[in-house]
Design a protein around this motif. Structure first.
Motif, PDB file in Angstrom:
ATOM      1  N   LEU A 342     -13.649  12.496 -38.891  1.00 33.78           N
ATOM      2  CA  LEU A 342     -12.956  13.067 -37.728  1.00 33.78           C
ATOM      3  C   LEU A 342     -13.939  13.725 -36.767  1.00 33.78           C
ATOM      4  N   ASN A 343     -15.027  14.287 -37.311  1.00 38.89           N
ATOM      5  CA  ASN A 343     -15.992  15.017 -36.482  1.00 38.89           C
ATOM      6  C   ASN A 343     -17.215  14.207 -36.103  1.00 38.89           C
ATOM      7  N   ASP A 344     -17.543  13.179 -36.880  1.00 44.76           N
ATOM      8  CA  ASP A 344     -18.805  12.453 -36.682  1.00 44.76           C
ATOM      9  C   ASP A 344     -18.518  11.021 -36.255  1.00 44.76           C
ATOM     10  N   VAL A 345     -18.697  10.747 -34.959  1.00 44.44           N
ATOM     11  CA  VAL A 345     -18.356   9.415 -34.443  1.00 44.44           C
ATOM     12  C   VAL A 345     -19.366   8.350 -34.863  1.00 44.44           C
ATOM     13  N   ALA A 346     -20.567   8.756 -35.273  1.00 41.01           N
ATOM     14  CA  ALA A 346     -21.601   7.769 -35.627  1.00 41.01           C
ATOM     15  C   ALA A 346     -21.514   7.354 -37.095  1.00 41.01           C
ATOM     16  N   LEU A 347     -20.548   7.900 -37.829  1.00 40.84           N
ATOM     17  CA  LEU A 347     -20.421   7.617 -39.259  1.00 40.84           C
ATOM     18  C   LEU A 347     -19.354   6.548 -39.500  1.00 40.84           C
ATOM     19  N   ARG A 348     -19.562   5.718 -40.523  1.00 43.10           N
ATOM     20  CA  ARG A 348     -18.558   4.721 -40.926  1.00 43.10           C
ATOM     21  C   ARG A 348     -18.360   4.834 -42.445  1.00 43.10           C
ATOM     22  N   VAL A 349     -17.121   4.705 -42.904  1.00 40.42           N
ATOM     23  CA  VAL A 349     -16.833   4.726 -44.338  1.00 40.42           C
ATOM     24  C   VAL A 349     -15.976   3.515 -44.688  1.00 40.42           C
ATOM     25  N   GLU A 350     -16.427   2.716 -45.654  1.00 38.96           N
ATOM     26  CA  GLU A 350     -15.658   1.550 -46.111  1.00 38.96           C
ATOM     27  C   GLU A 350     -15.519   1.633 -47.631  1.00 38.96           C
ATOM     28  N   LYS A 351     -14.548   0.891 -48.173  1.00 37.79           N
ATOM     29  CA  LYS A 351     -14.334   0.889 -49.621  1.00 37.79           C
ATOM     30  C   LYS A 351     -15.467   0.124 -50.298  1.00 37.79           C
ATOM     31  N   GLY A 352     -15.965   0.653 -51.423  1.00 38.23           N
ATOM     32  CA  GLY A 352     -17.031  -0.021 -52.160  1.00 38.23           C
ATOM     33  C   GLY A 352     -16.468  -0.992 -53.189  1.00 38.23           C
ATOM     34  N   GLU A 353     -17.306  -1.390 -54.140  1.00 40.51           N
ATOM     35  CA  GLU A 353     -16.895  -2.383 -55.146  1.00 40.51           C
ATOM     36  C   GLU A 353     -15.822  -1.839 -56.087  1.00 40.51           C
ATOM     37  N   GLY A 354     -16.035  -0.685 -56.686  1.00 44.19           N
ATOM     38  CA  GLY A 354     -15.049  -0.116 -57.610  1.00 44.19           C
ATOM     39  C   GLY A 354     -14.083   0.803 -56.888  1.00 44.19           C
ATOM     40  N   ASP A 355     -13.127   1.347 -57.634  1.00 44.88           N
ATOM     41  CA  ASP A 355     -12.149   2.263 -57.041  1.00 44.88           C
ATOM     42  C   ASP A 355     -12.788   3.582 -56.620  1.00 44.88           C
ATOM     43  N   SER A 356     -13.872   3.949 -57.293  1.00 46.89           N
ATOM     44  CA  SER A 356     -14.448   5.268 -57.019  1.00 46.89           C
ATOM     45  C   SER A 356     -15.721   5.189 -56.177  1.00 46.89           C
ATOM     46  N   GLN A 357     -15.945   4.058 -55.462  1.00 46.43           N
ATOM     47  CA  GLN A 357     -17.157   3.916 -54.661  1.00 46.43           C
ATOM     48  C   GLN A 357     -16.828   3.683 -53.190  1.00 46.43           C
ATOM     49  N   PHE A 358     -17.646   4.279 -52.326  1.00 56.71           N
ATOM     50  CA  PHE A 358     -17.439   4.171 -50.874  1.00 56.71           C
ATOM     51  C   PHE A 358     -18.779   3.896 -50.204  1.00 56.71           C
ATOM     52  N   VAL A 359     -18.800   2.918 -49.312  1.00 60.14           N
ATOM     53  CA  VAL A 359     -20.030   2.597 -48.577  1.00 60.14           C
ATOM     54  C   VAL A 359     -20.038   3.422 -47.294  1.00 60.14           C
ATOM     55  N   VAL A 360     -20.991   4.327 -47.174  1.00 60.36           N
ATOM     56  CA  VAL A 360     -21.087   5.226 -46.017  1.00 60.36           C
ATOM     57  C   VAL A 360     -22.274   4.790 -45.166  1.00 60.36           C
ATOM     58  N   SER A 361     -22.017   4.504 -43.882  1.00 63.64           N
ATOM     59  CA  SER A 361     -23.075   4.053 -42.965  1.00 63.64           C
ATOM     60  C   SER A 361     -23.341   5.124 -41.915  1.00 63.64           C
ATOM     61  N   GLY A 362     -24.618   5.319 -41.596  1.00 66.84           N
ATOM     62  CA  GLY A 362     -24.987   6.334 -40.601  1.00 66.84           C
ATOM     63  C   GLY A 362     -26.194   5.904 -39.798  1.00 66.84           C
ATOM     64  N   ARG A 363     -26.715   6.834 -38.978  1.00 67.04           N
ATOM     65  CA  ARG A 363     -27.804   6.541 -38.047  1.00 67.04           C
ATOM     66  C   ARG A 363     -29.180   6.532 -38.702  1.00 67.04           C
ATOM     67  N   GLY A 364     -29.290   7.106 -39.903  1.00 68.85           N
ATOM     68  CA  GLY A 364     -30.611   7.170 -40.536  1.00 68.85           C
ATOM     69  C   GLY A 364     -30.523   7.969 -41.819  1.00 68.85           C
ATOM     70  N   GLU A 365     -31.649   8.041 -42.523  1.00 66.86           N
ATOM     71  CA  GLU A 365     -31.675   8.769 -43.796  1.00 66.86           C
ATOM     72  C   GLU A 365     -31.290  10.231 -43.619  1.00 66.86           C
ATOM     73  N   LEU A 366     -31.804  10.874 -42.553  1.00 68.45           N
ATOM     74  CA  LEU A 366     -31.540  12.306 -42.343  1.00 68.45           C
ATOM     75  C   LEU A 366     -30.055  12.538 -42.081  1.00 68.45           C
ATOM     76  N   HIS A 367     -29.436  11.656 -41.306  1.00 67.42           N
ATOM     77  CA  HIS A 367     -28.007  11.758 -40.990  1.00 67.42           C
ATOM     78  C   HIS A 367     -27.187  11.814 -42.279  1.00 67.42           C
ATOM     79  N   LEU A 368     -27.486  10.894 -43.217  1.00 64.52           N
ATOM     80  CA  LEU A 368     -26.734  10.836 -44.465  1.00 64.52           C
ATOM     81  C   LEU A 368     -27.142  11.966 -45.423  1.00 64.52           C
TER      82      LEU A 368
END
Length: 608
Positions: A342-368
């Motif tokens: 809601l606060n970070d427009v440069a972030l993306r979150v998608e469902k990962g392989e298992g039920d408890s995993q999420f793929v989080v995408s950002g602008r760089g290592e520091l961002h994440l």
């Protein structure tokens, strides 16, 4: 119509060139608070993470009165990893103060933030800061900055920018680079009033407002911050909220505030040009707009550059899961990531392989890394994978992100830096040696930079400075073999013993000392050879009935390597995870059981 009683400005610069310090000086100069109130420096860096790291992460607003005019100031981050904040803020303001260090000159992120300001069509005032440095060279910096304006395609009007010289930490500025002639910081405030125009907008037109920022208040709920583009907004009035998909909903404004000093105050109404904070809209998001319920027309939806690095976040599955954190389930992690979106427009979150995993995408290592650190401090337990770059397919060709890297280091270390960058597919573009210091410019795939920063600091004995800037996507470079390492893996669960660690420290570098709980499959150190090694850190010394005078007296344990969050992320291999809890961070193998791990490796080799 242009409002002459108002100025909306952003302060932009490369990281650590003095933005937040300059805001301090402006607030003090305008007597925004009494003497003895809000003492100290970097007042705007209110977040504890910002204060610890000495960087700005979140854009923040303040307002001051000067010569009968209200100046809304936005302090922006300098890191390109938080570029999403800078891009949004350009929709909020009408002009910028560009800060450049009087010794270093324009740096990669200066280019990034200036590009965003020029693309938005803003007029820029150049402030050459830190003029009190003993090796300051303001004339050279001015020439370099002018070249940068031209390179970035500035218009004639933008290229004729006013120039001021300042020492923000001392609270002084002037139109000449001589410190003796400077009295206070007022020349900057005078230049803002004189050279930057007020916001334009039609107060008689139907209301339009685009949302640039969102935050939460315990009493008012969700608060949306944005600039009134047209019209007038009133407390208690009804507005139409138009989301990204074009869906419309009517909402009532429960609170209307404008910025005043470091805080906000309630007002009955606000007209075109003013930066306002509204509450009453529960599901409003950044980039959407609020308009008049009857005649309002939607504003264009804000677009933000795509993320380049991704990591897999998941619920902690180690044997110590649930011992140290308050929130440790996949549901908790999912809810926290959704709240961050809601606060970070440069972030993306998608469902990962298992039920408890999420793929989080950002602008760089520091961002994440900042997101992981925030979650950790809030009591979350999670595990994260190694950062990976995001590849794209274009016309059947695989594309990957590339970065421009500028390095400053003592000349004696330039050889090892060039060698390491070459191994990581870095291409040297420029090299300059001045007074024993080398300035190197490279272009390198983002893939090659992952895991290099801590190695760079070791190679340059902590004296090197590395800065990066995303260049965009290009055709994928070849394989990168650098950066691989061997790990020491615990084969037992238990408490580490000084006796066993003494023997192990000869085989490599340890990450922990005696008396620490470990489990099988946990990485306890780096092997000096490039291969994994199973070790037993819990082995005790067997007692005998013989007494020896010098027995055990000469055992000296070296201090274990103190691993920060960034160092842990850089160390991670493709088959490793980082377990993050509020109290500790542990590197572990994805497959904890040694036998299963060997079988999986054999299967992978046979498939290849």
């Amino acid at each position: 119509m242009v409002r002459d009683d108002l100025r909306n400005i952003a302060i932009i610069a490369h990281v650590d060139h003095g933005k937040t310090t300059l805001v301090d000086a402006l607030l003090k100069q305008s007597h925004t608070f009494r003497e003895g109130q809000t003492m100290g420096t970097t007042i705007m860096d209110s977040n504890e993470l910002e204060r610890e790291r000495g960087i700005t992460i979140f854009a923040k607003n303040a307002a001051i009165e000067w010569k009968g005019k209200k100046i809304n100031i936005v302090d922006t981050p300098g890191h390109a990893d938080f570029g999403g904040e800078v891009e949004r803020i350009m929709n909020l303001v009408n002009g910028c103060l560009l800060l450049v260090d009087a010794k270093e000159g324009p740096m990669p992120q200066t280019k990034f933030v200036l590009k965003k300001a020029l693309e938005a069509g803003h007029r820029v005032i150049l402030v050459i800061n830190k003029i009190d440095k003993k090796d300051a060279r303001p004339a050279w910096v001015l020439n370099k900055t002018f070249d940068l304006f031209i390179d970035l395609g500035a218009t004639d009007e933008q290229a004729h920018f006013p120039v001021l010289y300042a020492s923000a930490i001392n609270g002084i500025a002037g139109t000449e680079p001589e410190i003796e002639k400077m009295k206070d910081i007022s020349p900057i405030l005078n230049a803002v009033v004189e050279h930057l125009s007020g916001p334009s907008g039609d107060p008689s037109a139907p209301m339009q407002m685009s949302i640039v920022n969102i935050f939460y208040d315990n009493y008012k709920g969700r608060i949306a911050v944005g600039r009134m583009v047209n019209g007038v907004v009133k407390q208690g009035a009804q507005v139409k909220h138009i989301n990204r998909d074009g869906k419309e909903a009517i909402a009532k404004i429960t609170a209307l505030q404008v910025y005043d000093g470091l805080g906000r105050r309630d007002v009955a109404s606000a007209s075109a040009g003013e930066i306002v904070a509204l509450s009453g809209m529960e599901d409003v998001q950044i980039g959407e707009c609020l308009v008049d319920p009857f005649q309002g027309k939607a504003l264009p939806v804000m677009s933000v550059e795509e993320p380049t690095v991704k990591m897999t976040f998941g619920a902690n599955t180690s044997p110590f899961a649930g011992n140290e954190g308050e929130f440790s389930t996949a549901r908790h992690v999912k809810e926290r990531l959704e709240r961050e979106l809601l606060n970070d427009v440069a972030l993306r979150v998608e469902k990962g392989e298992g039920d408890s995993q999420f793929v989080v995408s950002g602008r760089g290592e520091l961002h994440l890394a900042i997101l992981i650190e925030k979650m950790r401090r809030e009591g979350y337990e999670l595990q994260v994978s190694r950062p990976q770059v995001i590849f794209k397919e274009k016309d059947g060709v695989t594309m990957e992100p590339f970065e421009a890297v500028s390095i400053e280091c003592p000349e004696a270390f330039s050889g090892i830096v060039i060698e390491k960058m070459g191994k990581r597919r870095g291409e040297m573009k420029d090299m300059l040696v001045e007074n024993g210091t080398s300035f190197l410019e490279f272009e390198i795939p983002t893939r090659g930079l992952i895991g290099y920063r801590s190695e760079f600091l070791t190679d340059t004995k902590g004296q090197g400075i590395i800065n990066t800037l995303l260049l965009g996507y290009r055709e994928k470079a070849g394989d990168i073999t650098a950066g691989s390492h061997g790990a020491m893996i615990s084969m037992e669960q238990g408490e580490t013993m000084g006796y066993s660690l003494t023997n192990l420290q000869e085989r490599g570098s340890l990450f922990l000392g005696p008396g620490v709980q470990v489990y099988a499959g946990m990485v306890i150190g780096e092997n000096s050879r490039n291969e994994d090694m199973e070790v037993n850190p819990c082995k005790e010394k067997k007692l005998s009935n013989m007494r020896s005078k010098g027995d055990g007296a000469s055992v000296i344990l070296e201090t274990p390597r103190d691993m920060t969050l960034e160092m842990n992320l850089e160390f991670l291999g493709d088959d490793e995870l980082l377990e993050v809890t509020p109290k500790s961070m542990r590197i572990r193998k994805m497959i904890l059981d040694a036998g299963q791990r060997k079988r999986a490796q054999t299967r992978t080799v046979s498939e290849e």
